[in-house]
Design an enzyme around this catalytic site. Sequence first.
Site, mmCIF file in Angstrom:
data_model
loop_
_atom_site.group_PDB
_atom_site.id
_atom_site.type_symbol
_atom_site.label_atom_id
_atom_site.label_comp_id
_atom_site.label_asym_id
_atom_site.label_seq_id
_atom_site.Cartn_x
_atom_site.Cartn_y
_atom_site.Cartn_z
ATOM 1 N N HIS A 75 -32.646 40.456 27.590
ATOM 2 C CA HIS A 75 -31.500 39.945 27.502
ATOM 3 C C HIS A 75 -30.272 40.308 26.675
ATOM 4 C CE1 HIS A 75 -31.978 36.011 29.914
ATOM 5 N NE2 HIS A 75 -33.346 36.149 29.678
ATOM 6 N N LYS A 93 -17.533 29.321 24.956
ATOM 7 C CA LYS A 93 -19.037 30.257 24.956
ATOM 8 C C LYS A 93 -19.088 30.299 23.162
ATOM 9 C CE LYS A 93 -17.003 33.716 26.618
ATOM 10 N NZ LYS A 93 -17.871 34.202 27.663
ATOM 11 N N ARG A 94 -20.480 30.682 22.845
ATOM 12 C CA ARG A 94 -20.595 30.750 21.676
ATOM 13 C C ARG A 94 -19.850 31.612 20.744
ATOM 14 N NH1 ARG A 94 -25.848 28.272 19.753
ATOM 15 N NH2 ARG A 94 -25.417 29.343 17.764
ATOM 16 N N LYS A 137 -18.053 38.774 21.353
ATOM 17 C CA LYS A 137 -17.310 37.920 22.039
ATOM 18 C C LYS A 137 -15.729 37.950 22.038
ATOM 19 C CE LYS A 137 -21.108 35.006 23.407
ATOM 20 N NZ LYS A 137 -21.415 34.985 25.122
ATOM 21 N N THR A 195 -22.664 34.189 31.919
ATOM 22 C CA THR A 195 -22.811 33.490 33.312
ATOM 23 C C THR A 195 -21.733 32.352 33.075
ATOM 24 O OG1 THR A 195 -24.266 31.830 31.851
ATOM 25 C CG2 THR A 195 -25.315 33.216 33.496
ATOM 26 N N LYS A 217 -19.215 30.814 36.312
ATOM 27 C CA LYS A 217 -18.964 29.300 36.742
ATOM 28 C C LYS A 217 -17.255 29.148 36.799
ATOM 29 C CE LYS A 217 -22.427 28.273 33.303
ATOM 30 N NZ LYS A 217 -22.810 27.927 31.869
HETATM 31 C C1 LIG Z 1 -22.774 28.931 30.971
HETATM 32 C C2 LIG Z 1 -23.135 28.248 29.449
HETATM 33 C C3 LIG Z 1 -23.143 29.258 28.203
HETATM 34 C C4 LIG Z 1 -22.773 30.762 28.675
HETATM 35 O O1 LIG Z 1 -21.692 31.163 28.482
HETATM 36 P P1 LIG Z 1 -21.141 32.568 28.655
HETATM 37 O O2 LIG Z 1 -19.680 32.645 28.668
HETATM 38 O O3 LIG Z 1 -22.064 33.297 29.503
HETATM 39 O O4 LIG Z 1 -21.530 33.207 27.141
HETATM 40 C C5 LIG Z 1 -23.231 28.680 27.203
HETATM 41 N N1 LIG Z 1 -23.308 27.243 26.988
HETATM 42 C C6 LIG Z 1 -23.261 26.318 27.994
HETATM 43 C C7 LIG Z 1 -23.313 24.924 27.764
HETATM 44 C C8 LIG Z 1 -22.962 26.902 29.151
HETATM 45 O O5 LIG Z 1 -22.969 26.018 30.496
#
Ligand SMILES: *Cc1c(COP(=O)(O)O)cnc(C)c1O
Length: 837
Positions: A379, A570-571, A576, A678, A682
């Site tokens: 990953h 995101k984190r 990032k 991911t 979304k």
């Molecule tokens: C989708 C999702 C992530 C991943 O987000 P990235 O933008 O791909 O880092 C992290 N936390 C939650 C709660 C999510 O739904």
Amino acid sequence: MSENFLINNQGLESGKMKMCNIRTGLDKACLKEAIIDHLFYKQGCEPEGASINDVYLAVSYALRDRLLHHGLKTFDAVLEDEDIRLVSYLSAEFLMGPQLGANLIDLNIFDEMRQAVTELGFDFKLVLEQEEEPGLGNGGLGRLASCYMDSLASLEIPAIGYGIRYEFGIFDQEIKDGWQVEITDKWLRYGNPWEIARPESSVNVYFGGYTEQYSNEIGKVLRRWVPSYVVKGIPYDTSEMGYKVASCNFLRLWKSEAIESFDFSSFNHGDYYKAVMDKIESENISKILYPNDELYVGKQLRLKQQYFFSSCSLQDMMRMHLENQGKPQDFHKKWAIQLNDTHPAISVAELMRILLDECKLDWKTAWETTQQTFSYTNHTLLPEALEKWPLDLFKALLPRLLEIIYEINYRFLEEVKRRFPEDNNILSRLSLIEETGSSYVRMANLACVGSYAINGVASLHTELLKKNILNDWVSMYPDKFYNITNGITPRRFVVLSNPGLSKLITKNIGDTWPQYLNELKKLEPFAYDANFKEQFRQVKIENKRILSSVIKDRIGIVVNPSSMFDVQVKRIHEYKRQHLNVLHILTLYLRIKSNPDIEIQPRTFIFWGKAAPGYFMAKLLIKLINSVGNLVNNDFDVRDRIKVVFFPDFNVKNAQLIYPAADLSEQISTSGKEASGTGNMKFALNGALTIGTLDGANIEIREEVGYENFFLFGLTASQVIEVKQNNYDPRFIYENNMELNAVIKFINSGILSNGDRNLFKPITDNLLYGDPYLLLADYPLYISCQDIVAETWKDKDKWNTMAVLNVARMGKFSSDRSINDYCENIWKVKPFKLKIE
Ligand SMILES: *Cc1c(COP(=O)(O)O)cnc(C)c1O
């Protein structure tokens, strides 16, 4: 499509007699009866005296009854059938999100339940909100595991997810004076109606002690492990229902407990306190999730967790296999085990231990079985995220496992020598043991040698893996490598969380798109249909209104739903680059300050995300974002044209509010750093346009939605490496770009920090003297791309066409596609259609 996929005894048995089956009935009247029944017998109250939590629990129990019927029937059938290979998804994290709404969608009784609850006099929305989500994951990796569980069930692939039932999941985040404060996540506080404990299926796990040789009754020389303590694992099962199908999988999470007075010697010596301490230590193993994302921390308890859940799960699978007359050497024919990153990689050695020490197979047979069982998903490309355990720690905790790893390594390196007799370096690089001063066990190497398939999570990621960190493994095993691009479940992330868009899509192309997401292609012509686009716009604005009111309620900031919602959730991580986004905001702010009448498209910048508690820079970034928000939101000259919001506590529940309400999705990681992402999927699937780099799955998203419907900027992965190799000098850019220069000086002026010129210096110094994530190199490109975004936003008609095309072309990113890829290329398994008699 057929609507009678559901098991409903009522319909089968009683024909016209309108009697409710209180456990399985699916119409409104039956659901009402079931809720009242659970209120009385489980919660001990009448509807009149029920609290909202009582109602939430009763509704959930009623639903769980219905799921159980599907789950038990599925597993009775598949365990007995020799021809069925089950998927076992091993993951230290499952970020499930709230269960109630998702299960109602899967059973296709969302409206019936809403009516039932409403007619009983309760507020259905409050009931849904009452659920405390199981935060058993950090971010992307854990959420992926849950999307995959959803797709496995929906595609009717028999599967079990295995993990840890953390008593405390990822911390809740609060913001105090602009800083992150971590609060323990007591998610089990009011009960968890979805799980069922199965103490009769408990298993024991060994730790510590030593190993010894012995001869068995037929004189065969064997080894055994004499542990210094034993911990019990108790399984807790949660049903994992598929969407509009009859079969149902489950997630089995392990809780650690002390075995009953194992340490007799302590008891006998009257050492009561030692026995109590041992009990506490055993229970600690499943106590808490480590809150580090993309960062490895070598804590002993973490290694215990990894071995604990790997051992419990393998023992569990072997028990089921043997109970159904399977032979140990055929284990791989019954189970395909996917290792979600290296957290469960110790399973490779554990399966060997079980096959050798308990099933008494010879090495060769045991190793062949093991290598045909596992496949491994990598990953990350960040070296700091690669797990390696100090040898001493490993030896003290898992002496038998280390012995086995040595033997695997010895035999493997012999093979390497035969293949590459001239190359000593490749030996040390492929070795399972790192010897650089101190010694370590390398978990990625263990996973690679023990698996028949290795995959990355997006095409670029897989290419870079093969070129860089796993390059030697490609020389050794070229045929083991696959790419499986990540995906997301459209059930949770569109049907459940964006009902407005779902209805609009269904009205125009029918209702099978959540199962066959490529059908969204049929929306393409509507991208040029004024009437459709107007409805599409109204859905978006309504979602933005809902989010705006939540923002106002929770943090008191008023935002304008017709401004552009520019979102980065995101984190919080340097790679990032949330700070690149901040540099853009301050650029706009300074443009306004030097010319208050400048034309600026109104924007609301929304940030949302947690920082690892020990990650100083990430926590300082949160403070910086909040400080910028304070300034910008209250500055008279800005006149509300830009707003900055940091929303506390990003989790799945909140995520479901935010993705549907975004106009612009920020996917701005340094190219070559984000494995897939991911969140990017979304957003686009919910009609946001992306501003992003050529990183992770952004590349494939852009290929799918069309270059003209994606705002691309920044260095490519190979340019990033080139720039770094050519004496990259961020100061040169700083000195030559006037806007950037002003922004950096502004951050250190003290205006953001009550006069403290040093508060944010760690951030600016990091950028000016090193800039490992190349923010300054990408800054000019980012700013001009953002200017194009603003220009495009002015033409709402064009923007909406682009947004509709994004939705229409995102079919590839359903997690159903990812799971199909796994089934066909790696696991070689087929759906099992549960027959309903
Ligand atoms: C989708 C999702 C992530 C991943 O987000 P990235 O933008 O791909 O880092 C992290 N936390 C939650 C709660 C999510 O739904």
